[in-house]
Design an enzyme around this catalytic site. Structure first.
Site, PDB file in Angstrom:
ATOM      1  N   GLU A 111     -12.790  21.272 -18.391  1.00  0.00           N
ATOM      2  CA  GLU A 111     -12.736  20.414 -17.192  1.00  0.00           C
ATOM      3  C   GLU A 111     -14.081  19.729 -16.933  1.00  0.00           C
ATOM      4  O   GLU A 111     -14.339  19.280 -15.818  1.00  0.00           O
ATOM      5  CB  GLU A 111     -12.315  21.230 -15.957  1.00  0.00           C
ATOM      6  CG  GLU A 111     -10.963  21.921 -16.046  1.00  0.00           C
ATOM      7  CD  GLU A 111      -9.764  20.970 -16.055  1.00  0.00           C
ATOM      8  OE1 GLU A 111      -9.967  19.749 -15.988  1.00  0.00           O
ATOM      9  OE2 GLU A 111      -8.633  21.470 -16.150  1.00  0.00           O
ATOM     10  N   HIS A 135     -13.632  24.790  -9.649  1.00  0.00           N
ATOM     11  CA  HIS A 135     -12.191  24.615  -9.827  1.00  0.00           C
ATOM     12  C   HIS A 135     -11.589  26.002 -10.031  1.00  0.00           C
ATOM     13  O   HIS A 135     -12.143  26.813 -10.785  1.00  0.00           O
ATOM     14  CB  HIS A 135     -11.887  23.721 -11.035  1.00  0.00           C
ATOM     15  CG  HIS A 135     -10.506  23.940 -11.563  1.00  0.00           C
ATOM     16  ND1 HIS A 135      -9.383  23.694 -10.802  1.00  0.00           N
ATOM     17  CD2 HIS A 135     -10.057  24.435 -12.748  1.00  0.00           C
ATOM     18  CE1 HIS A 135      -8.307  24.007 -11.510  1.00  0.00           C
ATOM     19  NE2 HIS A 135      -8.688  24.472 -12.686  1.00  0.00           N
ATOM     20  N   HIS A 137      -7.703  28.747  -9.473  1.00  0.00           N
ATOM     21  CA  HIS A 137      -6.241  28.843  -9.466  1.00  0.00           C
ATOM     22  C   HIS A 137      -5.736  29.831  -8.408  1.00  0.00           C
ATOM     23  O   HIS A 137      -5.161  30.872  -8.763  1.00  0.00           O
ATOM     24  CB  HIS A 137      -5.736  29.325 -10.833  1.00  0.00           C
ATOM     25  CG  HIS A 137      -6.054  28.434 -11.992  1.00  0.00           C
ATOM     26  ND1 HIS A 137      -5.793  28.795 -13.306  1.00  0.00           N
ATOM     27  CD2 HIS A 137      -6.583  27.194 -12.059  1.00  0.00           C
ATOM     28  CE1 HIS A 137      -6.159  27.819 -14.121  1.00  0.00           C
ATOM     29  NE2 HIS A 137      -6.661  26.835 -13.396  1.00  0.00           N
ATOM     30  N   GLU A 166      -9.137  27.358  12.484  1.00  0.00           N
ATOM     31  CA  GLU A 166     -10.483  26.854  12.196  1.00  0.00           C
ATOM     32  C   GLU A 166     -10.563  25.933  10.988  1.00  0.00           C
ATOM     33  O   GLU A 166     -11.642  25.485  10.602  1.00  0.00           O
ATOM     34  CB  GLU A 166     -11.466  28.012  12.114  1.00  0.00           C
ATOM     35  CG  GLU A 166     -11.644  28.510  13.535  1.00  0.00           C
ATOM     36  CD  GLU A 166     -12.617  29.618  13.773  1.00  0.00           C
ATOM     37  OE1 GLU A 166     -13.283  30.059  12.837  1.00  0.00           O
ATOM     38  OE2 GLU A 166     -12.683  30.020  14.925  1.00  0.00           O
ATOM     39  N   HIS A 207      -1.219  23.429 -10.215  1.00  0.00           N
ATOM     40  CA  HIS A 207      -2.336  23.894 -11.056  1.00  0.00           C
ATOM     41  C   HIS A 207      -3.423  24.632 -10.268  1.00  0.00           C
ATOM     42  O   HIS A 207      -3.775  25.754 -10.627  1.00  0.00           O
ATOM     43  CB  HIS A 207      -2.925  22.679 -11.805  1.00  0.00           C
ATOM     44  CG  HIS A 207      -4.065  23.000 -12.723  1.00  0.00           C
ATOM     45  ND1 HIS A 207      -4.425  22.185 -13.776  1.00  0.00           N
ATOM     46  CD2 HIS A 207      -4.963  24.030 -12.746  1.00  0.00           C
ATOM     47  CE1 HIS A 207      -5.465  22.714 -14.414  1.00  0.00           C
ATOM     48  NE2 HIS A 207      -5.806  23.827 -13.802  1.00  0.00           N
TER      49      HIS A 207
END
Ligand code: 13P
Ligand code: ZN
Length: 268
Positions: A111, A135, A137, A166, A207
Site C-alpha cells: 500500500e 491502514h 482492518h 464524541e 476492506h
C-alpha cells in the site's frame, strides 16, 4: 533508533491486540523529520534506488519508517528489524532506497502508493505538522460497509457521529467513504490521498480504514473511535435498530461545546 522502534511497537502491538491486523493485514508509516532523526544521515543505503510509480516532489528527500509487505504487525514487537524498514526518497521525489530494516530481505508495504501520496496531502494540509498514516482492518468498520446499503461519505459520517456522542469532536471533518478499489493500486492510493486532503479518516469498502495524525497515537486514536462507533452502530442494528438517536441539533451542540468546527456540508 531504539526510541523510534519502541514507538511503532506500541502502535503495532495495540493494533494486533485489537484484532485489526490478521496475518499481514494493515500497515503503518511515519515520516521522520530531519531535526528529530538527524542520526539517519549516518546510515549507509542498503539497496539501490527503486522507482516510485509517480513522482512526488513534495516529499523529496524525506525519510519514512514503513512496515514491510507480507510482514505481520504482531511480529514487530519480537523482530522489529525484520518487519519494519526506513526508506529515503531521492531529491526529485522519484525513487526510494532502503536505509535500515526488512532483514534479511524485503520491501515496503504494497500500500506504499496510498501511504506516500497521503503523506503528500497531510504534509501540505497540516503545514508540515502531520507525520503518521495507518491502514488497518477493524471488524466493525468493515462489517458496516456490508450491512448498510448505499453508504456514501455523508451517510457514513452522520451514522458514526450519531452512534457515539464524541465522534464529531474526534473526526469533525467526517469520514470519506471510498467504494471498493483494488488493494495496493494507484487508483486506491490517489483516492485515499484525495480524501486525506480534507478529512483525517477514509473507509475502504469491504476492506478497512485509513487514518492520519500528527503522530501515531493521534492516527490510531481516530481509527479507534471510528471503530468503536461502528461497533455500537452494529450492536444497535442487531438489537432491532435504533429507537432513538443523537439529533443533528445535539451533534451541533457537542461540536460547539468543544469548540470544534465541523464539516457542516455533511448535514446538507
Ligand atoms: P502488505 O502486507 O503489503 O502491507 O498488505 C497488507 C494490506 O493490508 C493490504 O491492503
Ligand atoms: Zn489492507
Amino acid at each position: 533508533m531504539q526510541k523510534l522502534i519502541e514507538e511503532i511497537k506500541k502502535t503495532s502491538g495495540d493494533m494486533a491486540r485489537r484484532g485489526w491486523a490478521e496475518s499481514n493485514g494493515g500497515n503503518i508509516s511515519l515520516r521522520l523529520n530531519s531535526e528529530n532523526y538527524a542520526y539517519l544521515n549516518e546510515f549507509q543505503p542498503k539497496s539501490g534506488w527503486t522507482q516510485l510509480p509517480v513522482a512526488m516532489p513534495e516529499i523529496a528527500g524525506e525519510r519514512f519508517l514503513v512496515t514491510g509487505t507480507g510482514r505481520f504487525l504482531r511480529n514487530i514487537e519480537v523482530f522489529p528489524e525484520k518487519n519494519i524498514g526506513v526508506i529515503e526518497i531521492d531529491q526529485k521525489g522519484e525513487a526510494w532506497q532502503l536505509l535500515w530494516g526488512y532483514e534479511p530481505i524485503g520491501a515496503p508495504t504494497s500500500e506504499l502508493p496510498a501511504h506516500l501520496l497521503s503523506h503528500v496531502s497531510i504534509k501540505q494540509k497540516s503545514n508540515n505538522q502531520s507525520f503518521a498514516f495507518i491502514h488497518t482492518h477493524p471488524n466493525s468498520v468493515i462489517a458496516l460497509t456490508y450491512a448498510v446499503a448505499n453508504l456514501d461519505t455523508k451517510s457514513l459520517s452522520r451514522l458514526l457521529w450519531q452512534s457515539h456522542a464524541e465522534c464529531v469532536v474526534v473526526f469533525p471533518q467526517g469520514i470519506e467513504f471510498l467504494p471498493w478499489v483494488m488493494a495496493g493500486s494507484m487508483d486506491l492510493g490517489r483516492a485515499t490521498a484525495n480524501a486525506m486532503s480534507r478529512r483525517n479518516l477514509a473507509v475502504w469498502e469491504f476492506h478497512g480504514i485509513c487514518g492520519c495524525g500528527r503522530n501515531l497515537d493521534e492516527a490510531f486514536g481516530r481509527i479507534d473511535v471510528a471503530e468503536k462507533a461502528a461497533d455500537i452502530c452494529l450492536r444497535v442494528m442487531a438489537a432491532g435498530g435504533a429507537k432513538k438517536t443523537l439529533t443533528e441539533t445535539q451533534i451541533r451542540a457537542i461540536a460547539e461545546n468543544f469548540n470544534c468546527p465541523f464539516d457542516e456540508s455533511l448535514f446538507d
